[in-house]
Design a protein around this motif. Structure first.
Motif, PDB file in Angstrom:
ATOM      1  N   GLN A 157      93.604 -25.390 -81.960  1.00 11.50           N
ATOM      2  CA  GLN A 157      92.336 -26.068 -81.722  1.00 11.50           C
ATOM      3  C   GLN A 157      92.507 -27.582 -81.912  1.00 11.50           C
ATOM      4  O   GLN A 157      93.148 -28.034 -82.838  1.00 11.50           O
ATOM      5  CB  GLN A 157      91.294 -25.561 -82.708  1.00 11.50           C
ATOM      6  CG  GLN A 157      89.919 -25.823 -82.205  1.00 11.50           C
ATOM      7  CD  GLN A 157      88.888 -25.175 -83.069  1.00 11.50           C
ATOM      8  OE1 GLN A 157      89.099 -24.991 -84.265  1.00 11.50           O
ATOM      9  NE2 GLN A 157      87.763 -24.827 -82.470  1.00 11.50           N
ATOM     10  N   THR A 158      91.895 -28.365 -80.942  1.00 12.01           N
ATOM     11  CA  THR A 158      92.030 -29.822 -81.057  1.00 12.01           C
ATOM     12  C   THR A 158      90.657 -30.468 -81.155  1.00 12.01           C
ATOM     13  O   THR A 158      89.663 -29.910 -80.714  1.00 12.01           O
ATOM     14  CB  THR A 158      92.769 -30.412 -79.843  1.00 12.01           C
ATOM     15  OG1 THR A 158      92.022 -30.065 -78.684  1.00 12.01           O
ATOM     16  CG2 THR A 158      94.181 -29.942 -79.753  1.00 12.01           C
ATOM     17  N   PHE A 159      90.637 -31.660 -81.739  1.00 12.84           N
ATOM     18  CA  PHE A 159      89.395 -32.421 -81.881  1.00 12.84           C
ATOM     19  C   PHE A 159      89.544 -33.773 -81.213  1.00 12.84           C
ATOM     20  O   PHE A 159      90.650 -34.271 -81.053  1.00 12.84           O
ATOM     21  CB  PHE A 159      89.067 -32.620 -83.362  1.00 12.84           C
ATOM     22  CG  PHE A 159      88.830 -31.360 -84.093  1.00 12.84           C
ATOM     23  CD1 PHE A 159      87.621 -30.687 -83.976  1.00 12.84           C
ATOM     24  CD2 PHE A 159      89.822 -30.813 -84.909  1.00 12.84           C
ATOM     25  CE1 PHE A 159      87.396 -29.517 -84.662  1.00 12.84           C
ATOM     26  CE2 PHE A 159      89.605 -29.626 -85.579  1.00 12.84           C
ATOM     27  CZ  PHE A 159      88.398 -28.967 -85.457  1.00 12.84           C
ATOM     28  N   TYR A 160      88.396 -34.350 -80.848  1.00 15.64           N
ATOM     29  CA  TYR A 160      88.409 -35.698 -80.265  1.00 15.64           C
ATOM     30  C   TYR A 160      88.295 -36.745 -81.360  1.00 15.64           C
ATOM     31  O   TYR A 160      87.653 -36.526 -82.386  1.00 15.64           O
ATOM     32  CB  TYR A 160      87.234 -35.889 -79.304  1.00 15.64           C
ATOM     33  CG  TYR A 160      87.313 -35.020 -78.081  1.00 15.64           C
ATOM     34  CD1 TYR A 160      88.546 -34.745 -77.482  1.00 15.64           C
ATOM     35  CD2 TYR A 160      86.160 -34.493 -77.509  1.00 15.64           C
ATOM     36  CE1 TYR A 160      88.601 -33.947 -76.360  1.00 15.64           C
ATOM     37  CE2 TYR A 160      86.224 -33.691 -76.384  1.00 15.64           C
ATOM     38  CZ  TYR A 160      87.444 -33.414 -75.817  1.00 15.64           C
ATOM     39  OH  TYR A 160      87.508 -32.629 -74.710  1.00 15.64           O
ATOM     40  N   VAL A 161      88.858 -37.903 -81.074  1.00 15.47           N
ATOM     41  CA  VAL A 161      88.714 -39.032 -81.998  1.00 15.47           C
ATOM     42  C   VAL A 161      87.571 -39.903 -81.479  1.00 15.47           C
ATOM     43  O   VAL A 161      87.532 -40.239 -80.307  1.00 15.47           O
ATOM     44  CB  VAL A 161      90.017 -39.846 -82.060  1.00 15.47           C
ATOM     45  CG1 VAL A 161      89.828 -41.065 -82.952  1.00 15.47           C
ATOM     46  CG2 VAL A 161      91.144 -38.984 -82.562  1.00 15.47           C
ATOM     47  N   TYR A 162      86.647 -40.250 -82.385  1.00 14.34           N
ATOM     48  CA  TYR A 162      85.474 -41.010 -81.948  1.00 14.34           C
ATOM     49  C   TYR A 162      85.541 -42.489 -82.287  1.00 14.34           C
ATOM     50  O   TYR A 162      84.788 -43.285 -81.769  1.00 14.34           O
ATOM     51  CB  TYR A 162      84.202 -40.405 -82.532  1.00 14.34           C
ATOM     52  CG  TYR A 162      83.762 -39.160 -81.794  1.00 14.34           C
ATOM     53  CD1 TYR A 162      82.808 -39.242 -80.789  1.00 14.34           C
ATOM     54  CD2 TYR A 162      84.320 -37.920 -82.100  1.00 14.34           C
ATOM     55  CE1 TYR A 162      82.417 -38.102 -80.106  1.00 14.34           C
ATOM     56  CE2 TYR A 162      83.934 -36.786 -81.419  1.00 14.34           C
ATOM     57  CZ  TYR A 162      82.983 -36.875 -80.423  1.00 14.34           C
ATOM     58  OH  TYR A 162      82.587 -35.761 -79.751  1.00 14.34           O
ATOM     59  N   GLY A 163      86.415 -42.814 -83.217  1.00 14.08           N
ATOM     60  CA  GLY A 163      86.470 -44.239 -83.568  1.00 14.08           C
ATOM     61  C   GLY A 163      87.882 -44.636 -83.951  1.00 14.08           C
ATOM     62  O   GLY A 163      88.640 -43.836 -84.506  1.00 14.08           O
ATOM     63  N   ARG A 164      88.258 -45.855 -83.588  1.00 10.18           N
ATOM     64  CA  ARG A 164      89.597 -46.329 -83.913  1.00 10.18           C
ATOM     65  C   ARG A 164      89.430 -47.457 -84.918  1.00 10.18           C
ATOM     66  O   ARG A 164      88.663 -48.403 -84.691  1.00 10.18           O
ATOM     67  CB  ARG A 164      90.300 -46.833 -82.654  1.00 10.18           C
ATOM     68  CG  ARG A 164      91.764 -47.163 -82.846  1.00 10.18           C
ATOM     69  CD  ARG A 164      92.412 -47.419 -81.505  1.00 10.18           C
ATOM     70  NE  ARG A 164      92.021 -48.719 -80.953  1.00 10.18           N
ATOM     71  CZ  ARG A 164      92.703 -49.847 -81.171  1.00 10.18           C
ATOM     72  NH1 ARG A 164      93.788 -49.822 -81.917  1.00 10.18           N
ATOM     73  NH2 ARG A 164      92.290 -50.976 -80.645  1.00 10.18           N
ATOM     74  N   VAL A 165      90.135 -47.325 -86.048  1.00  6.54           N
ATOM     75  CA  VAL A 165      90.005 -48.351 -87.073  1.00  6.54           C
ATOM     76  C   VAL A 165      90.778 -49.591 -86.634  1.00  6.54           C
ATOM     77  O   VAL A 165      91.950 -49.511 -86.268  1.00  6.54           O
ATOM     78  CB  VAL A 165      90.544 -47.842 -88.422  1.00  6.54           C
ATOM     79  CG1 VAL A 165      90.453 -48.944 -89.479  1.00  6.54           C
ATOM     80  CG2 VAL A 165      89.785 -46.613 -88.858  1.00  6.54           C
ATOM     81  N   VAL A 166      90.088 -50.705 -86.590  1.00  9.77           N
ATOM     82  CA  VAL A 166      90.749 -51.969 -86.270  1.00  9.77           C
ATOM     83  C   VAL A 166      90.370 -52.947 -87.382  1.00  9.77           C
ATOM     84  O   VAL A 166      89.525 -52.646 -88.226  1.00  9.77           O
ATOM     85  CB  VAL A 166      90.290 -52.527 -84.901  1.00  9.77           C
ATOM     86  CG1 VAL A 166      90.784 -51.672 -83.773  1.00  9.77           C
ATOM     87  CG2 VAL A 166      88.782 -52.682 -84.867  1.00  9.77           C
ATOM     88  N   SER A 167      90.998 -54.102 -87.368  1.00  6.24           N
ATOM     89  CA  SER A 167      90.652 -55.068 -88.401  1.00  6.24           C
ATOM     90  C   SER A 167      89.202 -55.497 -88.186  1.00  6.24           C
ATOM     91  O   SER A 167      88.806 -55.833 -87.078  1.00  6.24           O
ATOM     92  CB  SER A 167      91.577 -56.279 -88.326  1.00  6.24           C
ATOM     93  OG  SER A 167      91.362 -56.964 -87.116  1.00  6.24           O
ATOM     94  N   GLY A 168      88.401 -55.435 -89.215  1.00  6.58           N
ATOM     95  CA  GLY A 168      86.995 -55.850 -89.113  1.00  6.58           C
ATOM     96  C   GLY A 168      86.071 -54.703 -88.834  1.00  6.58           C
ATOM     97  O   GLY A 168      84.870 -54.897 -88.684  1.00  6.58           O
TER      98      GLY A 168
END
Lengths: 335, 525
Positions: free
Chosen positions: B257-268
């Protein structure tokens, strides 16, 4: 002789008014702080010395830290210089801050910009007068019939819709949507080529639609009043046809009022319409005036203000005087 | 003397009444007397055009007064993403008119993007999914300008906001955040790297990004996924909201089973793919709390993202207020000046006439320019006010003066003077009322001409009224002209307003003039 005296009196008054206005303008514009336009590639010394030579400032001194200080010449002395240059040398000054025409004589620039403005207004009058008169005559002859109603609706619509909206409608439909004409007027100096004429048509149309309605309304009102006169009945009874009577008697009488209005419109169109000129980017006097305000260029401002004022005054006086010339029965200024 | 005494002593009985029927009475008027204004009003009502004009003016006035209160937007509001949004009226939603859509002709790539946005968000960008294709591959469809804002660019928000949006999603059930695409999977072309609309597989042809179309004609998902076993990737932000893209938990990849990524951590903060329509609603209801619930622009927006309805009604309100204020001041000053010139006549009149002559000969444009240059720092509305005042009262004073010349030598004035009326009483009680009719008419005609000049001046940007919560119809028309090619309606509404105003004021003013002119009485059938 009587007429001559009247004309002289009106001209004298006009001149007086003109002078007062111009002195007021000169004083008011000179009261503003001087704008010194030192471009990136120009030497401040030259610019200041130029201003000094024009008689705007005196005692130009460069301070220790590179700042310039100067005294302003009293305004009435400046006015003296200004008038002296105009009357002795025909010099209306040079552009001191108007970037595009920097250091060019303002009179030459003005004369160069005059043709597009005049041409556009000339065309608009040439188109507007016959159509307007024609519609007005038709409406007066068919008074209270359907032709009259249609023309009346047309007149009230055209008179009410402001030039700004009329211009937009023409630009959107004729120029953009249907692509009959270019969006703005061509630049360049070949005023009598077909291409140039085509690019002039939208502003001409925008200008003349309003004046057509004006002429038509005026003609209708005047003519229908004259038509009810008793001499019209006499003309018919002595055997003239309706057309002859209308043309020879009614038209001539109504022209007493209509002709001066055409004349005044023709003179005042010289100053053109700032709106139409700016909407269709006509390279005319209007844009020159708007920019001279933005750059605060004294000499341009004075010349163009004088021009606009004079056109307005002359238009007014011509109307008054022409009444007397056209119809000898009218004694202008009589008690 | 004797006789006179005798007369006094005539007994009462010797007198007798003349026959009662002989006493003559003035006949009592059967009809009510019709006053000047009553008569004018009656004749005004007969002129249908004038009445219609009056009604339209009332309607426009109502629009100007009530309009600004009917909308959650303000003049200062703008949103550059929702720019050149077509006018939309919810009543017309199912027609092809006033529905917030515009005809769009484009190639396949753009069409597919619009289609894919609709597919992902459930808000169809292509109206009713209807489109036509020409032989040379041009797609024509009605493009919904509201939903067409799509995802725009990747948006970076703070961690708090990220959590708050998730809370909002859970509370309202409206999805704002959609699964993101892994940085390495995004389109190759530099210009398309940051475009969040491209959530599907793409290929780069000649430096241009083109979609890879799946077998069923739909986009192939290019979401960033992770499996339950691997856990959340280190650069992905945790997503706890219940709102998820459909079928997510069911995806099986290699039996896992796989999940989607909803947010990518970036600086700020966190970089997200947000559906701008929903993000806008979130922003305005949760963060700004300015009463805007969803984007809904009755008259559309300008290319700067301003709401046209709000700007137009505020501009109209300003114009009306301004014109009426100037007209009242002009009326007051002009009436007094004209009364004095007309009443006293002679030398006083001559001097006063010269002053108005000179002032009247200065073109308005020059007055405004000089005033503006001298009062650069003060409010532009004040500059305009003074300029209009300086030229405006002359007409009023001329009208009043004319009436004074006509009436000041009439017998009733002489009678009043004989009875001892002072100059002031003669002027304002006896002569001035004659001028009221013409003054009212010229007031009615001066108001539109004032609005007209104000519009022209702000169109030419000689006067810039665009400050704070004020705007002007002329400025709007100028902006509309610039956007004419892409959004003709931007100029349409202010132009229409102006034309309608002028037309109805003309009709109204002409009707008023005829009504106040007693010499025309009975002549109009």
């Amino acid at each position: 002789m009587y007429m001559f005296k009247y004309v002289m009196k009106r001209l004298g008054l006009m001149l007086l008014t003109f002078c007062v206005i111009m002195v007021m303008c000169f004083t008011l514009i000179k009261l503003l702080p001087i704008v010194v336009n030192v471009g990136a590639d120009s030497d401040p010394l030259v610019v200041y010395k130029q201003l000094e030579a024009r008689g705007y400032i005196q005692n130009v001194v460069q301070g220790a830290n590179g700042t310039w200080s100067y005294d302003r010449v009293p305004i009435f002395i400046q006015l003296g210089y200004y008038l002296k240059r105009i009357f002795l040398m025909g010099d209306f000054g040079i552009a001191t801050t108007y970037g595009e025409y920097l250091n060019q004589p303002v009179w030459d620039v003005f004369v160069e910009k005059l043709p597009p403005t005049i041409l556009i207004n000339l065309y608009s009058t040439l188109i507007g007068v016959p159509i307007g008169l024609g519609l007005g005559i038709l409406a007066a002859l068919k008074k209270n019939k359907w032709q009259d109603q249609v023309i009346n609706v047309f007149i009230i619509l055209l008179i009410s819709v402001p030039a700004i909206v009329m211009g937009l409608i023409i630009q959107y439909f004729l120029c953009f949507k249907w692509g009959w004409f270019p969006l703005t007027m061509n630049s360049g100096y070949d005023y009598f080529t077909w291409d140039m004429f085509r690019s002039m048509l939208p502003p001409v149309l925008a200008l003349c639609l309003g004046s057509i309605a004006g002429y038509a309304r005026y003609t209708r009102a005047e003519l229908s009043e004259v038509l009810t006169n008793e001499f019209m009945l006499l003309a018919r009874t002595k055997g003239l046809t309706r057309g002859q009577a209308t043309w020879r008697h009614a038209m001539r009488n109504s022209m007493v009022v209509i002709f001066p209005s055409i004349l005044s419109e023709f003179i005042s169109v010289l100053s053109g319409s700032l709106i139409i000129e700016s909407m269709f980017s006509v390279p005319g006097v209007g844009r020159l005036y708007l920019n001279s305000i933005i750059f605060q260029d004294y000499d341009f401002f004075m010349l163009l203000s004088g021009f606009y004022t004079l056109v307005g005054l002359v238009a007014g006086i011509v109307v008054d005087i022409s009444y007397g010339f056209i119809d000898p029965r009218i004694r202008m200024g009589a008690k | 003397m004797e006789n006179a005494k005798n007369f006094n002593n005539i007994p009462k009985e010797k007198f007798q009444f003349a026959q009662k029927s002989d006493i003559s009475h003035d006949k009592k008027l059967e009809t009510k007397p019709v006053g000047y204004f009553q008569d004018a009003f009656r004749r005004f009502c007969k002129n249908k055009g004038a009445v219609v004009g009056g009604i339209v003016i009332l309607f426009l006035l109502l629009f100007a007064i009530i309009g600004p209160f009917c909308t959650p937007y303000s003049v200062a509001y703008y949103d550059t993403t929702f720019s050149t949004i077509e006018p939309k009226n919810k009543l017309f939603e199912n027609t092809n008119f006033w529905d917030g859509c515009r005809e769009k002709q484009t190639g396949f790539t753009t069409y597919f993007e619009d289609y894919a946005i609709g597919l992902e968000t459930g808000n169809p960008v292509i109206k009713n999914g209807e489109y036509t294709v020409s032989d040379d591959g041009v797609y024509t469809y009605r493009y919904d300008t509201y939903y067409g804002t799509g995802f725009g660019r990747y948006r970076t928000v703070t961690m708090e906001e990220y959590k708050d949006i998730q809370r909002y999603q859970d509370e309202t059930g409206r999805q704002v955040i959609y699964p993101t695409v892994k940085l390495s999977d995004r389109p190759q072309a530099i210009q398309d790297k940051a475009r969040a609309n491209l959530y599907y597989k793409t290929k780069t042809v000649n430096g241009k990004t083109q979609p890879v179309v799946g077998e069923d004609g739909n986009p192939i998902l290019n979401y960033w996924t992770y499996s339950a076993a691997d856990g959340l990737p280190s650069s992905a932000a945790e997503y706890t909201s219940k709102m998820r893209i459909e079928g997510e938990n069911g995806i099986l990849k290699n039996g896992e089973q796989t999940f989607y990524v909803y947010g990518r951590v970036v600086s700020g903060g966190v970089e997200l793919r947000t559906n701008y329509y929903e993000y806008y609603c979130y922003q305005h209801t949760q963060v700004l709390k300015d009463g805007i619930e969803e984007p809904y622009f009755l008259f559309g927006t300008t290319s700067f993202g301003k709401d046209i309805f709000t700007c137009l009604s505020s501009g109209a309100r300003f114009s009306f207020l301004f014109a009426i204020a100037v007209a009242v001041v002009n009326l007051f000053v002009g009436a007094i000046y004209g009364s004095i010139a007309g009443y006293y006549g002679g030398k006083i009149d001559l001097i006063m006439e010269r002053i108005t002559d000179i002032l009247g000969a200065v073109p308005t444009m020059i007055i405004i320019t000089l005033l503006k240059l001298h009062m650069g720092s003060s409010s532009q509305a004040l500059v305009l006010f003074i300029a209009f005042f300086m030229t405006g009262w002359i007409g009023m004073s001329a009208t009043t003066r004319m009436q004074f010349y006509r009436f000041k030598n009439q017998e009733y004035v002489l009678a009043a003077r004989t009875l001892g009326a002072k100059d002031r009483r003669l002027m304002f009680k006896h002569i001035f009322p004659n001028a009221i009719g013409t003054l009212v008419t010229s007031c009615a005609l001066v108001i539109p001409s004032m609005i007209y000049s104000e519009t022209n001046l702000s169109y030419l940007s000689i006067i810039n009224l665009e400050a704070g919560n004020i705007t002007s119809v002329g400025t709007m028309i100028a902006a509309g002209q610039r956007d004419m090619m892409i959004a003709p309606y931007v100029a349409l509404f202010p132009s229409f307003f102006l034309a309608l105003l002028m037309l109805s004021f003309n009709l109204f003013g002409n009707g008023l003039r005829d009504a106040f002119n007693p010499s025309l009485r009975g002549s109009e059938g």
